[in-house]
Design an enzyme around this catalytic site. Structure first.
Site, short mmCIF file in Angstrom:
data_model
loop_
_atom_site.label_atom_id
_atom_site.label_comp_id
_atom_site.label_asym_id
_atom_site.label_seq_id
_atom_site.Cartn_x
_atom_site.Cartn_y
_atom_site.Cartn_z
N ASP A 69 9.53 11.72 -18.33
CA ASP A 69 10.72 11.52 -19.15
C ASP A 69 11.85 10.87 -18.37
O ASP A 69 12.56 9.99 -18.87
CB ASP A 69 11.20 12.88 -19.68
CG ASP A 69 10.14 13.54 -20.55
OD1 ASP A 69 9.81 14.71 -20.31
OD2 ASP A 69 9.61 12.86 -21.44
N ASN A 144 19.37 11.70 -24.48
CA ASN A 144 19.13 13.13 -24.71
C ASN A 144 20.38 13.87 -25.17
O ASN A 144 20.42 14.45 -26.24
CB ASN A 144 18.63 13.80 -23.42
CG ASN A 144 17.14 13.65 -23.26
OD1 ASN A 144 16.42 13.37 -24.21
ND2 ASN A 144 16.66 13.84 -22.04
N ASP A 176 30.37 28.22 -20.00
CA ASP A 176 30.01 27.24 -18.96
C ASP A 176 30.33 25.84 -19.47
O ASP A 176 30.74 24.95 -18.76
CB ASP A 176 28.52 27.31 -18.64
CG ASP A 176 28.20 28.46 -17.69
OD1 ASP A 176 27.06 28.55 -17.22
OD2 ASP A 176 29.12 29.27 -17.43
N THR A 187 14.73 18.70 -27.52
CA THR A 187 13.67 19.41 -26.79
C THR A 187 13.94 19.48 -25.29
O THR A 187 13.11 19.99 -24.54
CB THR A 187 12.32 18.68 -27.02
OG1 THR A 187 12.53 17.27 -26.85
CG2 THR A 187 11.78 18.95 -28.41
N ALA A 188 15.08 18.99 -24.85
CA ALA A 188 15.40 19.01 -23.41
C ALA A 188 16.42 20.11 -23.11
O ALA A 188 16.22 21.26 -23.46
CB ALA A 188 15.90 17.62 -22.99
N LEU A 191 17.28 22.68 -25.74
CA LEU A 191 16.31 23.75 -26.01
C LEU A 191 16.48 24.88 -24.99
O LEU A 191 16.46 26.06 -25.34
CB LEU A 191 14.89 23.18 -25.95
CG LEU A 191 13.74 24.10 -26.35
CD1 LEU A 191 13.91 24.61 -27.77
CD2 LEU A 191 12.41 23.38 -26.20
N SER A 192 16.72 24.50 -23.73
CA SER A 192 16.85 25.54 -22.70
C SER A 192 18.17 26.29 -22.84
O SER A 192 18.34 27.36 -22.26
CB SER A 192 16.71 24.94 -21.30
OG SER A 192 17.70 23.99 -21.06
N ALA A 211 26.26 29.35 -22.40
CA ALA A 211 26.70 30.63 -21.81
C ALA A 211 28.13 30.97 -22.27
O ALA A 211 29.02 31.22 -21.45
CB ALA A 211 26.63 30.58 -20.29
N1 LIG Z 1 18.14 22.62 -18.08
C1 LIG Z 1 18.93 22.12 -17.13
O1 LIG Z 1 19.63 22.79 -16.40
C2 LIG Z 1 18.94 20.64 -16.97
C3 LIG Z 1 19.64 20.07 -15.90
C4 LIG Z 1 19.62 18.67 -15.78
C5 LIG Z 1 18.91 17.90 -16.70
N2 LIG Z 1 18.30 18.52 -17.71
C6 LIG Z 1 17.59 17.74 -18.71
O2 LIG Z 1 16.84 16.74 -18.07
C7 LIG Z 1 17.18 15.50 -18.69
C8 LIG Z 1 17.05 14.40 -17.70
O3 LIG Z 1 15.67 14.35 -17.42
P1 LIG Z 1 15.24 13.91 -15.98
O4 LIG Z 1 13.74 13.90 -15.96
O5 LIG Z 1 16.01 12.68 -15.58
O6 LIG Z 1 15.86 15.11 -15.17
P2 LIG Z 1 15.05 16.18 -14.39
O7 LIG Z 1 14.27 15.52 -13.32
O8 LIG Z 1 16.02 17.26 -14.05
O9 LIG Z 1 14.02 16.71 -15.51
C9 LIG Z 1 14.39 17.79 -16.36
C10 LIG Z 1 13.19 18.15 -17.22
O10 LIG Z 1 13.53 17.82 -18.58
C11 LIG Z 1 12.42 17.13 -19.15
N3 LIG Z 1 12.92 16.28 -20.23
C12 LIG Z 1 13.76 15.22 -20.13
N4 LIG Z 1 14.00 14.72 -21.34
C13 LIG Z 1 13.30 15.48 -22.22
C14 LIG Z 1 13.16 15.47 -23.65
N5 LIG Z 1 13.82 14.59 -24.40
N6 LIG Z 1 12.39 16.42 -24.24
C15 LIG Z 1 11.75 17.33 -23.49
N7 LIG Z 1 11.84 17.42 -22.15
C16 LIG Z 1 12.62 16.48 -21.53
C17 LIG Z 1 11.84 16.34 -17.99
O11 LIG Z 1 10.52 15.96 -18.27
C18 LIG Z 1 11.91 17.38 -16.90
O12 LIG Z 1 10.82 18.28 -17.05
C19 LIG Z 1 18.61 15.66 -19.15
O13 LIG Z 1 18.87 14.78 -20.24
C20 LIG Z 1 18.61 17.09 -19.62
O14 LIG Z 1 18.10 17.16 -20.94
C21 LIG Z 1 18.27 19.86 -17.87
N1 LIG Z 2 10.74 2.23 -10.60
C1 LIG Z 2 11.91 2.86 -10.35
N2 LIG Z 2 12.95 2.21 -9.78
C2 LIG Z 2 14.10 2.87 -9.50
N3 LIG Z 2 14.33 4.18 -9.77
C3 LIG Z 2 13.33 4.87 -10.36
C4 LIG Z 2 12.07 4.26 -10.68
N4 LIG Z 2 11.27 5.20 -11.25
C5 LIG Z 2 12.00 6.36 -11.29
N5 LIG Z 2 13.24 6.15 -10.77
C6 LIG Z 2 14.31 7.17 -10.62
O1 LIG Z 2 13.69 8.45 -10.71
C7 LIG Z 2 14.31 9.22 -11.73
C8 LIG Z 2 13.25 9.97 -12.50
O2 LIG Z 2 12.61 10.75 -11.51
P1 LIG Z 2 11.75 11.99 -11.99
O3 LIG Z 2 11.07 12.51 -10.82
O4 LIG Z 2 12.58 12.87 -12.84
O5 LIG Z 2 10.65 11.22 -12.87
P2 LIG Z 2 10.01 11.65 -14.24
O6 LIG Z 2 9.70 10.35 -14.89
O7 LIG Z 2 10.87 12.62 -14.98
O8 LIG Z 2 8.63 12.32 -13.79
P3 LIG Z 2 8.33 13.87 -13.77
O9 LIG Z 2 8.06 14.25 -15.20
O10 LIG Z 2 7.14 13.95 -12.88
O11 LIG Z 2 9.59 14.52 -13.19
C9 LIG Z 2 15.01 8.26 -12.62
O12 LIG Z 2 16.20 8.88 -13.14
C10 LIG Z 2 15.36 7.11 -11.71
O13 LIG Z 2 16.63 7.35 -11.11
#
Ligand SMILES: NC(=O)c1ccc[n+]([C@@H]2O[C@H](COP(=O)([O-])OP(=O)(O)OC[C@H]3O[C@@H](n4cnc5c(N)ncnc54)[C@H](O)[C@@H]3O)[C@@H](O)[C@H]2O)c1
Ligand SMILES: Nc1ncnc2c1ncn2[C@@H]1O[C@H](COP(=O)(O)OP(=O)(O)OP(=O)(O)O)[C@@H](O)[C@H]1O
Length: 281
Positions: A69, A144, A176, A187-188, A191-192, A211
């Site tokens: 994502d 999101n 908070d 769902t991100a 949801l939590s 919170a």
């Molecule tokens: N729960 C928290 O404290 C928290 C903190 C930071 C970010 N987030 C979420 O993570 C998103 C950013 O994702 P990321 O991967 O760059 O950050 P991240 O690396 O912190 O990933 C957070 C988790 O959220 C999941 N996720 C992201 N978008 C989703 C969606 N639309 N539906 C279901 N799951 C989803 C990702 O797969 C990952 O498991 C933010 O938009 C926010 O929704 C949650």
């Molecule tokens: N090809 C890319 N070039 C530059 N930045 C990238 C690239 N791919 C990912 N990123 C950086 O990594 C972040 C996503 O990292 P993250 O580990 O959360 O990947 P993910 O796609 O959510 O995989 P996972 O579900 O395994 O966490 C992005 O927000 C972006 O900043």
């Protein structure tokens, strides 16, 4: 007509990078005359190919995000309304409908569709932005959610959060913070924090407190409804887009959350939303 394709593989993910190489090689062999395909810079370094920065892919016919994502959210931030195909190679990959095994066929089919049509049909996803009444900033669009919270999450980090919907107070509480989520983001983080899951095709937003001492249920609103959040009772506060882009605030301050101009378009095979919910387990 030549079809311009961008490939973005999750950084440091060798499987994603290898799949990007396979897609590029296959398309150049099979559809060489009708396709121009480039990879992002980090992937280019990994597979010993020339790469372009992702933000320069916005003028391509479509961009393929290979990862989870976060990578798709990153691609969306960089290319905006350019159609995106999500290939799922992340830990969750809720936003990515195509499995790695189907990726080459899905991209090939999309190139064919792009050759035959002026524009690709896809699923339009709303994005949100935030502004401050007297401020000179506008937050990076969020696919999101927009979060508004006090100095920090957790004990001692809260603030007084006043939420107004269409100019009327919905709730004022020490909390908070509060988040406004799109159906995509339901769902991100939403949801939590106890918010409801919203079907992606629903024209709605969700307002969910984080919170709160005096909690109200999450509120589902029409996306055109004016939403204002006033933060007070804290030295500092933040407004954050998709967990990545943040703007520091100086309370007391009022932030307006609204639909961003440019939605996102997801193209290619779309899986069943309800079936996909099992990824959340
Ligand atoms: N729960 C928290 O404290 C928290 C903190 C930071 C970010 N987030 C979420 O993570 C998103 C950013 O994702 P990321 O991967 O760059 O950050 P991240 O690396 O912190 O990933 C957070 C988790 O959220 C999941 N996720 C992201 N978008 C989703 C969606 N639309 N539906 C279901 N799951 C989803 C990702 O797969 C990952 O498991 C933010 O938009 C926010 O929704 C949650
Ligand atoms: N090809 C890319 N070039 C530059 N930045 C990238 C690239 N791919 C990912 N990123 C950086 O990594 C972040 C996503 O990292 P993250 O580990 O959360 O990947 P993910 O796609 O959510 O995989 P996972 O579900 O395994 O966490 C992005 O927000 C972006 O900043």
């Amino acid at each position: 007509m030549e079809v311009a394709v961008g490939l973005v593989a999750q950084r440091d993910n060798e499987r994603a990078q290898a799949l990007a190489r396979e897609i590029k090689t296959t398309l150049e062999e099979v559809q060489s005359a009708s396709v121009d395909i480039v990879v992002d810079e980090l992937t280019g370094e990994a597979i010993d190919d020339a790469g372009v920065s992702v933000d320069r892919m916005h003028d391509r016919d479509f961009v393929v995000s290979i990862g989870g994502d976060g990578t798709l959210l990153f691609v969306a931030r960089e290319v905006g309304p350019t159609p995106i195909l999500g290939v799922n190679l992340g830990e969750v990959g809720f936003l990515n409908a195509v499995s790695p095994a189907d990726a080459v066929d899905a991209v090939t089919d999309l190139v064919t569709a792009a050759t035959e049509a002026d524009s690709l049909e896809g699923r339009t996803l709303s994005r949100l932005t935030a502004t401050e009444a007297d401020g000179d900033w506008e937050l990076e669009p969020a696919l999101n959610e927009i979060v508004i919270h006090g100095p920090r999450r957790g004990h001692g980090g809260g603030a007084t959060i006043d939420v107004r919907v269409d100019g009327r107070r919905y709730v004022e509480s020490h909390a908070d913070g509060v988040l406004v989520a799109t159906p995509t983001g339901s769902t991100a983080y939403n949801l939590s924090e106890g918010g409801p899951i919203v079907q992606p095709s629903t024209d709605a937003l969700v307002v969910t407190q984080m919170a709160a001492a005096d909690a109200m249920p999450p509120l589902v609103v029409d996306p055109e409804t004016p939403l204002e959040v006033t933060v007070s009772g804290a030295e500092t506060a933040y407004v954050i887009s998709d967990g990545r882009n943040r703007q520091r605030l100086e309370p007391p301050v009022t932030v307006t959350v609204s639909l961003a101009n440019d939605p996102i378009t997801l193209v290619g095979p779309q899986g069943s939303f309800v079936d996909g919910l099992e990824k959340l387990e």
